[in-house]
Design a protein around this motif. Structure first.
Motif, PDB file in Angstrom:
ATOM      1  N   ASP A 182       0.837  -1.317   0.016  1.00 14.66           N
ATOM      2  CA  ASP A 182      -0.087   0.023   0.041  1.00 14.66           C
ATOM      3  C   ASP A 182       0.891   1.162  -0.108  1.00 14.66           C
ATOM      4  N   ASN A 183       2.032   1.194  -0.816  1.00 16.71           N
ATOM      5  CA  ASN A 183       2.726   2.429  -0.811  1.00 16.71           C
ATOM      6  C   ASN A 183       3.754   2.909   0.124  1.00 16.71           C
ATOM      7  N   ASN A 184       3.727   1.800   1.265  1.00 14.32           N
ATOM      8  CA  ASN A 184       4.296   2.025   2.428  1.00 14.32           C
ATOM      9  C   ASN A 184       5.356   0.819   2.329  1.00 14.32           C
ATOM     10  N   ILE A 229       2.211   8.819   0.206  1.00 14.20           N
ATOM     11  CA  ILE A 229       1.600   9.244  -1.096  1.00 14.20           C
ATOM     12  C   ILE A 229       0.238   8.879  -1.056  1.00 14.20           C
ATOM     13  N   ASN A 230      -0.213   8.284  -0.266  1.00 18.64           N
ATOM     14  CA  ASN A 230      -1.727   7.890  -0.336  1.00 18.64           C
ATOM     15  C   ASN A 230      -2.626   9.170   0.019  1.00 18.64           C
ATOM     16  N   GLU A 231      -2.067  10.087   0.797  1.00 19.73           N
ATOM     17  CA  GLU A 231      -2.670  11.463   1.189  1.00 19.73           C
ATOM     18  C   GLU A 231      -2.688  12.229   0.024  1.00 19.73           C
ATOM     19  N   GLN A 232      -1.498  12.105  -0.782  1.00 12.69           N
ATOM     20  CA  GLN A 232      -1.266  13.026  -2.169  1.00 12.69           C
ATOM     21  C   GLN A 232      -2.300  12.236  -3.139  1.00 12.69           C
ATOM     22  N   ILE A 233      -2.355  10.926  -3.421  1.00 13.11           N
ATOM     23  CA  ILE A 233      -3.383  10.508  -4.239  1.00 13.11           C
ATOM     24  C   ILE A 233      -4.945  10.842  -3.945  1.00 13.11           C
ATOM     25  N   LEU A 273      -7.453   2.916  -8.261  1.00  5.26           N
ATOM     26  CA  LEU A 273      -8.323   2.803  -7.102  1.00  5.26           C
ATOM     27  C   LEU A 273      -8.992   1.497  -6.846  1.00  5.26           C
ATOM     28  N   LEU A 274      -9.470   0.737  -8.082  1.00  6.94           N
ATOM     29  CA  LEU A 274     -10.289  -0.530  -8.150  1.00  6.94           C
ATOM     30  C   LEU A 274      -9.465  -1.278  -8.070  1.00  6.94           C
ATOM     31  N   PHE A 275      -8.021  -1.438  -8.597  1.00  2.00           N
ATOM     32  CA  PHE A 275      -6.907  -2.226  -8.257  1.00  2.00           C
ATOM     33  C   PHE A 275      -6.460  -2.468  -7.020  1.00  2.00           C
ATOM     34  N   ASN A 276      -6.173  -1.453  -6.371  1.00  5.38           N
ATOM     35  CA  ASN A 276      -5.825  -1.588  -4.786  1.00  5.38           C
ATOM     36  C   ASN A 276      -7.130  -1.506  -4.038  1.00  5.38           C
ATOM     37  N   GLN A 277      -8.092  -1.583  -4.304  1.00  6.80           N
ATOM     38  CA  GLN A 277      -9.559  -1.630  -3.660  1.00  6.80           C
ATOM     39  C   GLN A 277      -9.452  -0.416  -2.613  1.00  6.80           C
ATOM     40  N   GLN A 278      -9.203   0.541  -2.974  1.00 10.57           N
ATOM     41  CA  GLN A 278      -9.342   1.911  -2.402  1.00 10.57           C
ATOM     42  C   GLN A 278     -10.469   2.875  -2.443  1.00 10.57           C
TER      43      GLN A 278
END
Length: 293
Positions: A151-153, A173-177, A203-208
């Motif tokens: 998850d980008n960490n 990076i998630n906040e930036q996204i 978003l769909l690929f990462n289920q976010q």
């Protein structure tokens, strides 16, 4: 005869001297480097891989509760973007990593790289945190640094013999996204559907944030009247647990396939088969909205 023997001796001496000049004994602790991209951040670790060679390492070669350079030489860790470690922000740059090993926990210290281990207390310590000791899943003959990313960490692992410690590194990076996606949702409609496709797929690929994926799909459908947005719609509703809406999206996708590929019967047959398979999975509850064609 004496002259011939002398010449042979000189030739042998020169050959031996040349071999000695070219031969290098391998280092006892080979240098190593580890580079990993996490999100949009490049993290690099440079160190020397000390080898156990049957010795007692922790509590022996490496005494407990004393600063250790965490390598046979200084460990340098660098970031090309700011990161967060133990809720503390660390600017982009190059740093030295020092540890204080204990039996049950280690202290992790990251400080300015222009000071050696003996002077680290005099330099500006940027990060200091304690982490628990765990048992490694296997024996590490050589000191090893390794990354696990999610998850980008990232989590940086330090392992040697049967001992392992780790600490998390957050890129932010998630906040930036989220900020980026909010800006696309609120911006005037764009004529290029690809500008919506990329963030929706991410978003769909990462289920976010499937709710925001829905908002982007709605915009996507305004500029793309084809069947593909309905595939994304199925995935978003499935991730939200809204089975009925996912099935309705599948039905509309099937209608769009027949319109879009009216003169391509083989394409229609292939896509309809995929839609029916997806409908069956949604009905049975065996998909989490990850499938993509």
């Amino acid at each position: 005869m004496f002259r011939i023997i002398s010449l042979l001796f000189c030739a042998l001496f020169i050959s031996t001297s040349s071999l000695q000049a070219q031969f290098f004994l391998p280092p006892l602790s080979p240098k190593a480097s580890l580079t990993q991209m996490v999100g949009n951040t490049i993290i690099k670790v440079e160190y020397s891989r000390a080898i156990a060679r049957g010795r007692t390492i922790f509590g022996g070669l490496i005494p407990y509760d004393k600063p250790w350079q965490t390598s046979a030489s200084e460990v340098i860790i660098s970031f090309d973007e700011p990161v967060i470690i133990d809720k503390q922000r660390l600017p982009a740059g190059k740093y030295a990593l020092i540890t204080i090993p204990g039996e049950k926990e280690w202290t992790i210290i990251i400080h300015d790289a222009n000071h050696g281990i003996l002077e680290y207390g005099k330099s500006e310590i940027r990060i200091q945190t304690c982490v628990p000791v765990t048992k490694a899943g296997r024996h590490y003959e050589a000191l090893s640094f390794d990354f696990d990313i999610s998850d980008n960490n990232a989590r940086l692992y330090i392992s040697w013999t049967d001992v392992q410690v780790s600490f998390p590194i957050s890129t932010g990076i998630n906040e930036q996204i989220t900020t980026y996606i909010d800006s696309i949702i609120s911006a005037p409609l764009m004529g290029d559907g690809h500008e919506y496709f990329k963030p929706i797929n991410y978003l769909l690929f990462n289920q976010q944030q499937p709710d925001k994926a829905l908002a982007l799909i709605a915009r996507f459908q305004e500029v793309d009247k084809g069947e593909y947005p309905y595939r994304m719609l199925m995935r978003a509703y499935t991730q939200l647990g809204q089975k009925d809406k996912a099935l309705k999206a599948a039905d509309k996708g099937i209608e769009a396939v027949k319109r879009e590929y009216a003169h391509q019967p083989e394409r229609i047959s292939s896509l309809l088969k995929s839609y029916e398979e997806q409908r069956a999975m949604i009905t049975a509850g065996t998909t989490n909205g990850q499938k993509s064609w």
